[in-house]
Design a protein around this motif. Structure first.
Motif, short mmCIF file in Angstrom:
data_model
loop_
_atom_site.label_atom_id
_atom_site.label_comp_id
_atom_site.label_asym_id
_atom_site.label_seq_id
_atom_site.Cartn_x
_atom_site.Cartn_y
_atom_site.Cartn_z
N ALA A 169 8.78 -0.78 -15.84
CA ALA A 169 9.06 0.98 -16.42
C ALA A 169 9.75 0.93 -17.96
CB ALA A 169 10.22 1.22 -15.45
N ARG A 170 10.62 0.09 -18.70
CA ARG A 170 11.11 -0.03 -19.40
C ARG A 170 9.83 -0.36 -20.66
NH1 ARG A 170 15.28 -2.57 -16.62
NH2 ARG A 170 14.11 -4.77 -17.08
N GLU A 171 9.45 -1.05 -20.47
CA GLU A 171 8.32 -1.02 -21.00
C GLU A 171 7.67 0.45 -21.56
OE1 GLU A 171 4.45 -1.48 -23.57
OE2 GLU A 171 4.55 -1.51 -20.70
N SER A 172 6.96 1.42 -20.44
CA SER A 172 6.31 1.85 -20.28
C SER A 172 7.45 3.15 -21.21
CB SER A 172 6.24 2.74 -19.28
OG SER A 172 7.11 3.40 -17.70
N PHE A 173 8.23 3.36 -20.93
CA PHE A 173 9.04 4.61 -21.48
C PHE A 173 9.38 3.66 -23.48
CE2 PHE A 173 11.06 5.60 -17.75
CZ PHE A 173 11.15 7.42 -18.61
N GLU A 174 9.36 2.62 -23.57
CA GLU A 174 9.15 1.77 -24.80
C GLU A 174 7.66 2.01 -25.36
OE1 GLU A 174 11.67 1.18 -26.68
OE2 GLU A 174 12.67 1.37 -24.88
N SER A 175 6.55 2.21 -25.24
CA SER A 175 5.39 2.36 -25.25
C SER A 175 5.06 3.81 -25.41
CB SER A 175 4.25 1.72 -24.50
OG SER A 175 4.38 2.75 -23.29
N ALA A 187 0.93 -0.87 0.08
CA ALA A 187 -0.59 0.24 0.31
C ALA A 187 0.97 1.29 0.18
CB ALA A 187 -0.70 -0.08 1.11
N HIS A 188 2.07 0.77 0.72
CA HIS A 188 2.89 1.88 0.40
C HIS A 188 3.62 2.08 -1.22
CE1 HIS A 188 1.60 1.60 5.16
NE2 HIS A 188 1.58 2.80 4.68
N ASP A 189 3.79 1.22 -2.07
CA ASP A 189 4.41 1.43 -2.93
C ASP A 189 4.53 2.99 -3.18
OD1 ASP A 189 6.29 1.28 -5.50
OD2 ASP A 189 4.98 -1.24 -5.25
N SER A 190 5.51 3.82 -3.55
CA SER A 190 4.74 4.63 -4.76
C SER A 190 4.83 5.14 -5.94
CB SER A 190 5.89 6.32 -4.07
OG SER A 190 7.37 5.82 -4.28
N ARG A 191 5.47 3.70 -6.38
CA ARG A 191 5.41 3.62 -8.25
C ARG A 191 3.70 3.49 -8.66
NH1 ARG A 191 7.81 -1.82 -8.87
NH2 ARG A 191 7.00 -2.15 -6.95
N ASP A 192 3.89 4.25 -9.33
CA ASP A 192 2.66 4.32 -10.47
C ASP A 192 2.66 2.83 -11.27
OD1 ASP A 192 0.48 4.33 -12.85
OD2 ASP A 192 0.78 6.57 -12.44
N ALA A 193 1.56 2.37 -11.23
CA ALA A 193 1.68 1.05 -11.61
C ALA A 193 1.43 0.92 -13.40
CB ALA A 193 0.16 0.25 -11.06
N SER A 194 0.94 1.90 -13.89
CA SER A 194 1.10 1.88 -15.26
C SER A 194 2.21 1.96 -15.92
CB SER A 194 -0.08 3.16 -16.37
OG SER A 194 0.12 4.26 -15.50
N VAL A 195 3.04 2.90 -14.90
CA VAL A 195 5.07 3.38 -15.36
C VAL A 195 5.67 2.21 -15.33
CG1 VAL A 195 4.07 4.91 -16.70
CG2 VAL A 195 4.80 5.62 -14.52
N GLU A 245 17.14 8.24 -17.25
CA GLU A 245 17.58 6.86 -17.76
C GLU A 245 17.72 5.94 -16.49
OE1 GLU A 245 18.34 4.93 -19.97
OE2 GLU A 245 18.60 6.68 -21.24
N GLU A 246 18.00 6.43 -15.54
CA GLU A 246 17.55 6.03 -14.20
C GLU A 246 16.33 5.31 -13.72
OE1 GLU A 246 18.61 8.64 -10.45
OE2 GLU A 246 20.91 8.21 -10.86
N ALA A 247 15.20 5.74 -13.89
CA ALA A 247 13.97 5.56 -14.09
C ALA A 247 13.41 4.30 -15.77
CB ALA A 247 12.01 6.86 -14.69
#
Length: 138
Positions: A42-48, A2-10, A33-35
């Protein structure tokens, strides 16, 4: 978690990345690049293109044209795809700042890159011209 700050879509925390990008003297390529390298999502969200959409949209709300343009340049340098939504977000940034010339230049870039325009592209570009009182261009 619940405290994970990552956006699930990216696959990364968009707000954290944008805060770092908008900081003075931000090392934009390193931050991006770090993100991108955090995980497979994350890699897939940058590629898409989803990551660029999320990042540009958040920066647009902060009205930070320097950060927007630095991200835009990085997208070119990283050879990542730019879709109509990315161009529209960029045009919207310049519309908000009243810079109609850059908005029109971005539309020309869309033509050069064979990116089709949509209603939002035209409406935002027209609004940029109108804000500056340039009715002839609108």
């Amino acid at each position: 978690d619940a405290h994970d700050s990552r956006d699930a879509s990216v696959g990364f925390d968009v707000n954290d990345v944008v805060s770092r990008l908008c900081a003075s003297r931000a090392n934009v390529p390193r931050v991006l690049e770090e993100a991108r390298s955090l995980n497979a999502a994350a890699r897939e969200s940058f590629e898409s293109g989803r990551a660029a959409t999320a990042i540009l949209s958040k920066i647009r709300h902060r009205r930070n044209l320097d950060a927007v343009m630095a991200v835009w340049k990085w997208l070119d340098d990283a050879q990542l795809r730019k879709e109509v939504i990315h161009y529209n977000t960029l045009i919207s940034c310049f519309e908000k700042s009243g810079d109609w010339r850059t908005a029109i230049d971005i539309m020309a870039e869309m033509d050069r890159n064979s990116v089709p325009k949509n209603d939002f592209t035209y409406c935002t570009s027209i609004a940029a011209c109108e804000k500056d009182g340039n009715w002839q261009m609108a």
